[in-house]
Enzyme design. Structure first.
Site, short mmCIF file in Angstrom:
data_model
loop_
_atom_site.label_atom_id
_atom_site.label_comp_id
_atom_site.label_asym_id
_atom_site.label_seq_id
_atom_site.Cartn_x
_atom_site.Cartn_y
_atom_site.Cartn_z
N HIS A 131 0.83 -1.36 0.06
CA HIS A 131 0.14 -0.03 -0.11
C HIS A 131 0.68 1.41 -0.11
O HIS A 131 2.18 1.22 0.30
CB HIS A 131 -1.00 -0.18 1.49
CG HIS A 131 -2.18 -0.83 1.20
ND1 HIS A 131 -1.83 -2.28 1.47
CD2 HIS A 131 -3.20 -0.66 0.83
CE1 HIS A 131 -3.10 -2.79 1.23
NE2 HIS A 131 -3.98 -1.99 0.99
N LYS A 135 -0.58 5.01 4.43
CA LYS A 135 -1.51 4.31 5.09
C LYS A 135 -1.11 4.15 6.69
O LYS A 135 0.08 3.85 7.01
CB LYS A 135 -1.47 2.77 4.87
CG LYS A 135 -2.59 1.76 5.33
CD LYS A 135 -2.79 0.48 4.43
CE LYS A 135 -3.87 -0.22 4.86
NZ LYS A 135 -5.03 0.17 5.12
N1 LIG Z 1 -12.91 -0.83 2.97
C1 LIG Z 1 -12.32 -0.41 1.90
O1 LIG Z 1 -12.65 -0.69 0.76
C2 LIG Z 1 -11.27 0.68 1.97
C3 LIG Z 1 -10.84 1.22 3.14
N2 LIG Z 1 -9.92 2.09 3.25
C4 LIG Z 1 -9.69 2.59 4.80
O2 LIG Z 1 -10.51 3.99 4.55
C5 LIG Z 1 -9.85 4.64 5.80
C6 LIG Z 1 -9.54 6.07 4.94
O3 LIG Z 1 -8.46 5.97 4.20
P1 LIG Z 1 -8.13 7.36 3.20
O4 LIG Z 1 -9.05 8.10 2.51
O5 LIG Z 1 -7.17 6.70 2.30
O6 LIG Z 1 -7.36 8.06 4.42
P2 LIG Z 1 -7.23 9.38 4.22
O7 LIG Z 1 -5.95 9.88 5.30
O8 LIG Z 1 -7.08 10.10 2.97
O9 LIG Z 1 -8.53 10.00 4.85
C7 LIG Z 1 -8.87 10.04 6.19
C8 LIG Z 1 -9.79 11.19 6.38
O10 LIG Z 1 -10.50 11.33 7.76
C9 LIG Z 1 -10.18 12.43 8.33
N3 LIG Z 1 -10.58 12.53 9.57
C10 LIG Z 1 -9.73 12.51 10.90
N4 LIG Z 1 -10.54 12.37 12.00
C11 LIG Z 1 -11.93 12.27 11.51
C12 LIG Z 1 -12.93 12.40 12.35
N5 LIG Z 1 -13.01 12.22 13.75
N6 LIG Z 1 -14.30 12.19 11.63
C13 LIG Z 1 -14.30 12.28 10.22
N7 LIG Z 1 -13.30 12.19 9.53
C14 LIG Z 1 -11.84 12.30 10.21
C15 LIG Z 1 -8.90 13.11 8.08
O11 LIG Z 1 -8.83 14.54 8.05
C16 LIG Z 1 -8.52 12.48 6.52
O12 LIG Z 1 -9.32 13.36 5.60
C17 LIG Z 1 -8.31 4.06 6.02
O13 LIG Z 1 -8.61 3.23 7.27
C18 LIG Z 1 -8.07 2.92 4.92
O14 LIG Z 1 -7.56 1.65 5.44
C19 LIG Z 1 -9.28 2.58 2.06
C20 LIG Z 1 -9.43 2.17 1.12
C21 LIG Z 1 -10.70 0.99 0.72
O1 LIG Z 2 -5.70 2.30 3.00
C1 LIG Z 2 -5.92 2.05 2.08
O2 LIG Z 2 -5.63 2.58 1.09
C2 LIG Z 2 -6.51 0.59 2.05
N1 LIG Z 2 -7.28 0.00 2.85
C3 LIG Z 2 -7.86 -1.03 2.92
C4 LIG Z 2 -7.28 -2.18 3.87
O3 LIG Z 2 -6.69 -1.77 4.96
O4 LIG Z 2 -7.32 -3.50 3.55
C5 LIG Z 2 -8.28 -1.61 1.67
C6 LIG Z 2 -7.39 -1.09 0.49
O5 LIG Z 2 -6.46 -2.37 0.26
C7 LIG Z 2 -7.02 -0.03 0.46
#
Ligand SMILES: NC(=O)C1=CN([C@@H]2O[C@H](COP(=O)(O)OP(=O)(O)OC[C@H]3O[C@@H](n4cnc5c(N)ncnc54)[C@H](O)[C@@H]3O)[C@@H](O)[C@H]2O)C=CC1
Ligand SMILES: O=C(O)C1=N[C@H](C(=O)O)C[C@H](O)C1
Length: 233
Positions: A131, A135
């Protein structure tokens, strides 16, 4: 449909674009621990924030009776509490470590492969996840789902990102610039190896899956998974 974006980082922004392309209206873009103004108007909330904020965000959605789709990883030790709260509030909740269609197919392949390989003691399994460098959690939530599915169908009892003991699945968690998400499962023997791999080319697949899940969940009550949404098997 009116959608609240709880978390508006890399994923929140891609979800916004895809939701708008599908005709939805965004009523909240929450970036921090500030207030939830606008949440009350939403037909569903999509929560992609940070591990420390997920439980509070999901709790608020369930308290306000807003169906919530959460993709945030790294908070799963609290999953049962959130599922219980959802039942108590007669709410609606889906969590998935990965919302992409391709990874959900990959989850099923992993299960089938694990069942077959459990009979072949000459193979050792290991995993690799790659990743982007921003992350926060390791290993990825997807890698944990994959490892737990193998553990449930084999003699392996846990996973490790450090030095694996016997009966532990080694997960090599790599961080490289701009990689949206790659997962590899490898079964190795003295004579050959068998590998399956999923490579995300962008975040669009995760985001589309989350929007489809929100559309599916909006008029339901209960705790669901992507298996319920996609009906793949
Ligand atoms: N389940 C899935 O398919 C996927 C899951 N993820 C997960 O989603 C999460 C977010 O990923 P990204 O957008 O890449 O991270 P990112 O770091 O770009 O965005 C996270 C956002 O949450 C905000 N934030 C901080 N505290 C907060 C609060 N109390 N309430 C609301 N927002 C708050 C931050 O300011 C930031 O803008 C991670 O845990 C990642 O692992 C990411 C991609 C796919
Ligand atoms: O943080 C990410 O970007 C992603 N998070 C998810 C994970 O922790 O599995 C899903 C995806 O791989 C991207």
């Amino acid at each position: 449909m009116k959608i609240a974006l709880v978390g508006y980082g890399k994923m929140g922004k891609v979800i916004e674009r895809i939701a708008q392309e599908r005709g939805h209206e965004i009523v909240l873009r929450k970036k921090s621990s500030d207030n939830f103004d606008g949440l009350e108007q939403a037909d569903a909330a999509i929560e992609f924030s940070v591990p420390d904020a997920a439980v509070n965000n999901i709790t608020e959605c369930l308290n306000q009776n807003i169906p919530v789709v959460s993709g945030t990883t790294g908070w799963l030790e609290q999953y049962h509490n959130m599922a219980k709260l959802c039942e108590e509030k007669n709410g609606a909740f889906i969590y998935a470590s990965n919302f992409s269609l391709g990874v959900n197919v990959f989850f099923e392949l992993n299960l089938q492969l694990a069942k077959m390989m459990s009979k072949l003691k000459e193979y050792n399994v290991s995993m690799e996840e790659i990743h982007h460098t921003q992350k926060l959690d390791a290993p990825s939530g997807t890698a944990i789902t994959l490892a737990n599915d193998i553990i449930n169908h084999s003699d392996y009892s846990s996973w490790s990102i450090g030095n694996p003991k016997e009966n532990e699945i080694f997960i090599d968690a790599k961080r490289e610039e701009n990689v949206p998400g790659t997962h590899i499962i490898k079964y190795d023997s003295d004579v050959d190896s068998v590998e399956i791999k999923h490579t995300a080319h962008s975040r669009d697949g995760f985001a589309l899956g989350a929007v489809v899940a929100a559309e599916w969940l909006a008029n339901k009550r209960g705790v669901y998974s992507m298996k319920d949404v996609l009906n793949l098997t």
